[in-house]
Design an enzyme around this catalytic site. Structure first.
Site, short mmCIF file in Angstrom:
data_model
loop_
_atom_site.label_atom_id
_atom_site.label_comp_id
_atom_site.label_asym_id
_atom_site.label_seq_id
_atom_site.Cartn_x
_atom_site.Cartn_y
_atom_site.Cartn_z
N TYR A 37 0.84 -1.19 0.00
CA TYR A 37 0.00 0.00 0.00
C TYR A 37 0.88 1.25 0.00
O TYR A 37 0.68 2.17 -0.79
CB TYR A 37 -0.91 -0.03 1.23
CG TYR A 37 -1.80 1.19 1.38
CD1 TYR A 37 -3.03 1.25 0.74
CD2 TYR A 37 -1.39 2.27 2.16
CE1 TYR A 37 -3.84 2.37 0.88
CE2 TYR A 37 -2.18 3.39 2.30
CZ TYR A 37 -3.41 3.44 1.65
OH TYR A 37 -4.20 4.55 1.79
N GLU A 115 -16.05 -4.11 40.86
CA GLU A 115 -16.66 -4.51 39.58
C GLU A 115 -15.63 -5.23 38.73
O GLU A 115 -14.43 -5.11 38.97
CB GLU A 115 -17.11 -3.26 38.80
CG GLU A 115 -18.15 -2.44 39.51
CD GLU A 115 -18.31 -1.05 38.88
OE1 GLU A 115 -17.66 -0.77 37.85
OE2 GLU A 115 -19.08 -0.27 39.44
N LYS A 117 -13.28 -5.51 35.61
CA LYS A 117 -12.68 -4.57 34.67
C LYS A 117 -12.80 -5.24 33.30
O LYS A 117 -12.09 -6.20 32.99
CB LYS A 117 -11.22 -4.31 35.02
CG LYS A 117 -10.59 -3.25 34.14
CD LYS A 117 -9.29 -2.75 34.73
CE LYS A 117 -8.78 -1.54 33.99
NZ LYS A 117 -8.47 -1.80 32.58
N ASP A 119 -12.49 -5.97 29.51
CA ASP A 119 -11.42 -5.69 28.56
C ASP A 119 -12.03 -5.34 27.21
O ASP A 119 -12.18 -6.18 26.34
CB ASP A 119 -10.51 -6.91 28.44
CG ASP A 119 -9.19 -6.56 27.79
OD1 ASP A 119 -8.95 -5.36 27.55
OD2 ASP A 119 -8.40 -7.48 27.54
N TYR A 232 -20.90 3.71 34.93
CA TYR A 232 -20.63 5.05 35.46
C TYR A 232 -21.73 5.98 34.98
O TYR A 232 -22.01 6.05 33.78
CB TYR A 232 -19.27 5.51 34.94
CG TYR A 232 -18.60 6.64 35.68
CD1 TYR A 232 -19.07 7.13 36.89
CD2 TYR A 232 -17.43 7.21 35.16
CE1 TYR A 232 -18.42 8.16 37.54
CE2 TYR A 232 -16.76 8.23 35.81
CZ TYR A 232 -17.26 8.70 36.99
OH TYR A 232 -16.62 9.71 37.64
N LYS A 318 -5.15 -5.28 38.68
CA LYS A 318 -4.89 -6.02 37.44
C LYS A 318 -4.58 -7.48 37.74
O LYS A 318 -3.76 -7.77 38.61
CB LYS A 318 -3.69 -5.40 36.71
CG LYS A 318 -3.93 -3.97 36.25
CD LYS A 318 -4.71 -3.91 34.97
CE LYS A 318 -3.76 -3.81 33.80
NZ LYS A 318 -4.43 -3.46 32.57
N CYS A 412 29.32 -23.70 20.06
CA CYS A 412 28.43 -22.71 19.46
C CYS A 412 27.62 -23.41 18.37
O CYS A 412 28.20 -24.07 17.50
CB CYS A 412 29.24 -21.56 18.87
SG CYS A 412 28.27 -20.50 17.78
N CYS A 415 28.99 -21.74 14.73
CA CYS A 415 30.33 -21.91 14.18
C CYS A 415 31.04 -23.16 14.71
O CYS A 415 32.08 -23.54 14.20
CB CYS A 415 31.18 -20.67 14.44
SG CYS A 415 31.57 -20.44 16.19
N CYS A 430 29.71 -17.61 22.88
CA CYS A 430 30.59 -18.09 21.83
C CYS A 430 31.71 -17.05 21.77
O CYS A 430 31.46 -15.88 21.54
CB CYS A 430 29.84 -18.14 20.50
SG CYS A 430 30.94 -18.29 19.10
N CYS A 435 32.66 -15.67 14.49
CA CYS A 435 31.47 -16.51 14.32
C CYS A 435 30.49 -15.75 13.41
O CYS A 435 30.14 -14.60 13.71
CB CYS A 435 30.82 -16.77 15.67
SG CYS A 435 29.20 -17.52 15.57
S1 IVH Z 1 -14.50 3.20 35.80
C1 IVH Z 1 -12.99 7.30 36.64
N1 IVH Z 1 -15.26 0.70 35.69
O1 IVH Z 1 -10.84 0.65 32.37
C2 IVH Z 1 -13.35 5.90 36.46
N2 IVH Z 1 -13.67 1.46 34.09
O2 IVH Z 1 -8.27 2.62 33.13
C3 IVH Z 1 -13.45 5.53 35.06
N3 IVH Z 1 -13.02 -0.24 32.47
O3 IVH Z 1 -10.98 3.68 30.69
C4 IVH Z 1 -13.51 4.14 34.73
N4 IVH Z 1 -14.27 -1.87 33.26
O4 IVH Z 1 -12.31 1.75 29.74
C5 IVH Z 1 -14.48 1.65 35.15
N5 IVH Z 1 -16.04 -1.48 35.70
C6 IVH Z 1 -15.28 -0.54 35.16
C7 IVH Z 1 -14.47 -0.78 34.03
C8 IVH Z 1 -13.68 0.24 33.53
C9 IVH Z 1 -13.40 -1.52 32.33
C10 IVH Z 1 -12.01 0.44 31.63
C11 IVH Z 1 -12.42 1.79 31.13
C12 IVH Z 1 -11.39 2.76 31.65
C13 IVH Z 1 -10.27 1.87 32.03
C14 IVH Z 1 -9.58 2.41 33.27
#
Ligand code: IVH
Length: 678
Positions: A37, A115, A117, A119, A232, A318, A412, A415, A430, A435
């Protein structure tokens, strides 16, 4: 080419590029490689430069950034879209709890909501009088992209909230934040379909979702099974007093809210829930990468406020990297440019966190001994972030009875010369300076972008040149021009590409001293150390003749680097090499530094952490250095300022503990502008 031919070709190219743009940006389904491209674009740019009279406004070269996604309008968020600080273990969660309680009045009760998190991709939905008016991506946190048309196709997002619900909740206009995602099962099915049609597949559900919400054609978005979890609710004068009530209201209004959130009354309970969530991870139909912990009471949230770009009232926990087990079929040995012989695990292919893995690093022989890793073993592998997978442990119960301990290679693998172990470190080496694998590795490093930046002199060319006997040492590169006619005879080369290469080689002589020093590939002398050394020593001679202690006196240069430099220059062969390179005209002096005027950065030490929107961390460090400031990688009492970008983690924490002042990206940029203007 005649003018007429050029015109035809320009038309042809425009059409081709439009076609490929559509495949790539709209259908997310390209049929040519990025490289091909780019070739088309380059050809068009060249022709248009030669015949400017044929440039039309619809030419792909006229589109800003040539990135169709830029065609989305932008939306300024009413409330900035913050991100979360990360924690990785129990103690960091306890630290979070302590910080929260330190700020709030003593003896105040703190409840947390924990809650998943999710992905996915975050989204901000604006409702006015109950109707969805805009949907924006996160963007830089202040301004996002307007993806309303696409988001409207997601069935689980209400386009209007019923008057009944609004009245009952006393709500009119508000913003809802949530995560758009694709379930793992849907993702795998769609990806398999794409594969069977020979189309490009996506690495993971998150990328698939992100790609989808930026498609130009909402009707395609509508066919993709995107889902949302909202987490939120924001607005002015909302009638609720806790996050819990907010989530409940979201549910009442018809938004999808994850039902598995939990309320905890102590950090111990939070930690237990985080562990529970982690254990549930594999059983969920969607991907989560952690837990989010939020202070429940909104009044307390307000009191806690935010620092830099993340709230003090919430944090992310995390999860550990995902692991998989598979059979280690064979251990092979690779030779790097320093001669280090490193083991590689050849694995029975296994799918892990979005991709199939068939090789993993084993680091060094000591690691094999420590973990007693053997061929035929079943091993646990792990992918941390998006990095190269590694073998973390052996499943001993699954070890075949006839397996034998892994032995280090005696020779090695390239070589055949005897291999030796450096008594001070784990690596096998080595020692044969000629080499071929080492020579190739060194030459490739020398020519690489961060070093001498000789465009075109990559691995495959180096391989050929070494095999044909043109290259043995760095100085041979600068003598290549004497072989001009022979080079042109080589397969696949025309005069043009050889001429380009020779020009690039000549150009490389202008690379600054620090890059030359880095290019030499002295063990332990990375780009950063080379820069420090070049700032300290005026020229190569000064460094070459410096005693070990003198080298070590340079800020951030330790014993192993200075030893290694000394032994490099003590070798007569290397001194001769330097002499030859000098004769070829490489840059062996720093040149005098300009006197830097008084400014905010001069003489101060900064630590950069997190990611910044406006510039990369390297660029930021370069700007600071240009203004006479220093950057360091760790926070200490000597640090004057920590510059915290987004997702700043432990360094920011450290700064707070040590009372080191913190600058936001915005403040940093302001100082930069101010200092540049002085
Ligand atoms: S609260 C000020 N709750 O994680 C609080 N975030 O780095 C704002 N995410 O940008 C986020 N699950 O995209 C919140 N239960 C949850 C979440 C969540 C995933 C993501 C969100 C945010 C990032 C935080």
């Amino acid at each position: 080419m005649t003018e007429g031919q050029s015109r035809n070709r320009i038309d042809e190219l425009k059409e081709l590029i439009h076609y490929h743009d559509h495949r790539y940006y709209v259908l997310a389904d390209p049929v040519i490689a990025d490289f091909e491209y780019d070739q088309l674009i380059k050809e068009l740019e060249k022709l248009e430069a030669a015949f400017p009279q044929f440039v039309t406004p619809d030419s792909p070269t006229q589109r800003v950034g040539r990135d169709l996604t830029k065609d989305f309008g932008s939306i300024k968020h009413q409330f900035p879209m913050l991100s979360l600080a990360n924690t990785y273990d129990e103690s960091e969660l306890s630290d979070f709890d302590r910080r929260v309680k330190d700020i709030l009045s003593p003896n105040e009760d703190v409840q947390y909501i924990v809650e998943f998190k999710i992905d996915g991709v975050s989204i901000s939905l604006r409702y006015e009088n109950g109707a969805l008016v805009t949907a924006a991506t996160r963007g830089d946190g202040e301004t996002g992209e307007d993806v309303t048309a696409n988001i409207r196709t997601i069935k689980s997002i209400p386009l209007v909230v019923t008057q009944k619900a609004l009245t009952a909740l006393h709500l009119h206009s508000f913003e809802v934040r949530g995560e758009i995602f694709m379930e793992t099962g849907d993702f795998e099915k769609l990806n398999a379909d794409r594969l069977s049609r020979g189309e490009k597949t996506f690495a993971n559900p998150r990328n698939f979702s992100a790609g989808t919400i930026k498609l130009q054609d909402p009707s395609i978005v509508a066919t993709r099974p995107l889902k949302i979890f909202t987490y939120y609710l924001l607005g002015h004068n909302l009638p609720f007093s806790s996050h819990e009530e907010n989530l409940k209201a979201l549910g009442t209004m018809g938004f999808r809210v994850n039902p598995l959130s939990r309320k905890c009354v102590s950090i111990e309970e939070v930690i237990a829930v985080c562990k529970e969530f982690e254990a549930m991870r594999e059983t969920l139909p969607y991907e989560i990468d952690g837990a989010v912990i939020k202070v429940n009471k909104l009044e307390q949230q307000r009191e806690l406020g935010s620092i830099a770009k993340s709230p003090r009232w919430a944090t992310a926990f995390k999860f550990k990297a995902k692991q998989a087990s598979t059979v280690l079929e064979k251990i092979t040995w690779q030779v790097g440019r320093t001669g280090a012989i490193t083991p590689v695990a050849e694995l029975r292919p296994v799918f892990l966190a979005g991709s199939t893995i068939s090789r993993a690093t084993l680091h060094n022989f000591d690691e094999i001994v420590r973990k007693d890793i053997r061929e035929g073993d079943t091993v646990l592998i792990e992918k941390g972030g998006d990095v190269i997978p590694k073998v973390v442990a052996v499943v001993l119960e699954a070890r075949p009875v006839d397996s034998g301990k892994t032995l280090p290679p005696e020779r090695c693998p390239v070589c055949g010369e005897p291999a030796s172990q450096d008594p001070e470190e784990a690596a096998l080496y080595c020692q044969n300076a000629s080499c071929p694998e080492q020579i190739k590795g060194k030459l490739v490093h020398f020519a690489s972008r961060g070093a001498m930046d000789i465009e075109g002199l990559g691995e495959s060319l180096v391989d050929q040149f070494v095999e044909k006997g043109f290259l043995k040492t760095f100085s041979d590169i600068y003598a290549l021009k004497e072989h001009h006619d022979e080079l042109i005879q080589l397969d696949r080369f025309g005069r043009k590409s050889i001429d380009n290469l020779l020009t690039a080689i000549e150009e490389s002589k202008k690379q600054p001293f620090a890059k030359v020093l880095f290019a030499l590939g002295i063990r332990y002398v990375g780009a950063g150390a080379a820069k420090k050394l070049a700032e300290h020593f005026a020229d190569m001679d000064e460094l070459m003749n410096a005693r070990e202690e003198e080298i070590m006196a340079v800020h951030e240069i330790g014993e192993s680097i200075s030893k290694s430099i000394r032994s490099f220059f003590d070798d007569q062969k290397n001194r001769e090499l330097i002499q030859q390179l000098k004769t070829f005209g490489l840059n062996f002096t720093r040149g005098e530094r300009a006197v830097i005027k008084e400014n905010f950065f001069l003489g101060k030490t900064f630590v950069l952490t997190g990611s910044m929107q406006a510039l990369s961390r390297d660029d930021a460090a370069a700007k600071i250095a240009g203004l006479g400031g220093k950057t360091s990688s760790s926070v200490s009492k000597k640090t004057d300022y920590v510059i915290a970008g987004e997702n700043a983690g432990s360094k920011l924490k450290k700064a707070q503990e040590l009372n080191v002042r913190v600058l936001s990206e915005e403040e940093f940029i302001n100082y930069l502008e101010e200092s540049a203007g002085e």
